[in-house]
Design a protein around this motif. Sequence first.
Motif, mmCIF file in Angstrom:
data_model
loop_
_atom_site.group_PDB
_atom_site.id
_atom_site.type_symbol
_atom_site.label_atom_id
_atom_site.label_comp_id
_atom_site.label_asym_id
_atom_site.label_seq_id
_atom_site.Cartn_x
_atom_site.Cartn_y
_atom_site.Cartn_z
ATOM 1 N N ALA A 24 20.592 -26.818 -15.854
ATOM 2 C CA ALA A 24 19.307 -27.412 -16.219
ATOM 3 C C ALA A 24 18.390 -27.538 -15.007
ATOM 4 O O ALA A 24 17.171 -27.370 -15.114
ATOM 5 N N GLU A 25 18.983 -27.826 -13.842
ATOM 6 C CA GLU A 25 18.181 -27.956 -12.627
ATOM 7 C C GLU A 25 17.454 -26.651 -12.295
ATOM 8 O O GLU A 25 16.354 -26.662 -11.743
ATOM 9 N N HIS A 26 18.110 -25.529 -12.619
ATOM 10 C CA HIS A 26 17.512 -24.224 -12.311
ATOM 11 C C HIS A 26 16.612 -23.743 -13.436
ATOM 12 O O HIS A 26 15.553 -23.146 -13.186
ATOM 13 N N ILE A 27 17.019 -23.995 -14.676
ATOM 14 C CA ILE A 27 16.226 -23.530 -15.811
ATOM 15 C C ILE A 27 14.858 -24.214 -15.838
ATOM 16 O O ILE A 27 13.833 -23.593 -16.118
ATOM 17 N N PHE A 28 14.846 -25.521 -15.523
ATOM 18 C CA PHE A 28 13.591 -26.274 -15.551
ATOM 19 C C PHE A 28 12.994 -26.470 -14.163
ATOM 20 O O PHE A 28 12.011 -27.184 -14.007
ATOM 21 N N GLY A 29 13.612 -25.829 -13.166
ATOM 22 C CA GLY A 29 13.113 -25.982 -11.812
ATOM 23 C C GLY A 29 12.812 -24.651 -11.163
ATOM 24 O O GLY A 29 11.721 -24.090 -11.309
ATOM 25 N N SER A 30 13.807 -24.110 -10.460
ATOM 26 C CA SER A 30 13.614 -22.872 -9.700
ATOM 27 C C SER A 30 13.453 -21.671 -10.630
ATOM 28 O O SER A 30 14.321 -21.377 -11.447
ATOM 29 N N ARG A 31 12.332 -20.980 -10.516
ATOM 30 C CA ARG A 31 12.056 -19.847 -11.374
ATOM 31 C C ARG A 31 12.857 -18.611 -10.994
ATOM 32 O O ARG A 31 13.252 -17.829 -11.855
#
Length: 230
Positions: A24-31
């Motif tokens: 979730a940290e990557h899906i909603f954060g780092s593109r």
Amino acid sequence: MLTLELALRATEVLLALAFLQQSAEHIFGSRDSRQLFVWRAIMSIGLLPGHYSEWILLALSAHSLLILNRYQGPYNGGSDRMGLLVLYCLCLSRWLPEGLPSEAAFGYLGLQVIVSYFVSGQVKIVNRDWRTGQALQDVFSFSAYPVAESLRALAKRPHLLWMASWMVMLFEVLFPLSFLNSTTLMLALAVAISFHVANACLFGLNRFVWFWIAAYPSLIWLQARLVAGV
């Protein structure tokens, strides 16, 4: 007694939740890494019901190599290493023949958790800054971790931090003794969970909570298995 199958199932569910939080940290954060972690999230959701676990674990293991290549190793240090250790031991335990080979793969995870706590404590206890409480003072005074301003005042309480340092070191060094019986193990795990939750609240080390808890069923199973085998 916790059976191997129940312990494996509990570990799979906890690992899936840990991977979902991480993803979730990557899906909603780092593109730039979103697509990689979308696939990890999808496979983790598939792991929750318990159908075709061995194939999903194998797919997650193969996918982890793509992530390792993307970041040139476990990019978030200890929590990612623990997550991979749990994943690979689970995968091996599911694919190896039933009996001793499967038990050995899962038992290895439990042993590694014991060793990791002990080594962490041993490294601290030979460090003068940890023995004097200076290490924790520095964390609260200068650390880049998101420590609340109100908590930074703890750096001015050296006696309290000295006690906290020794509590952490003694707990980690003495953790192997928790295997004496199931009661001491459950107490030790309750303390360990409290420790990781505190780190998440104080320093934002939230990934450690789920990844380490995911390894705890292996400890509970291993302790019972060793007692039953004596």
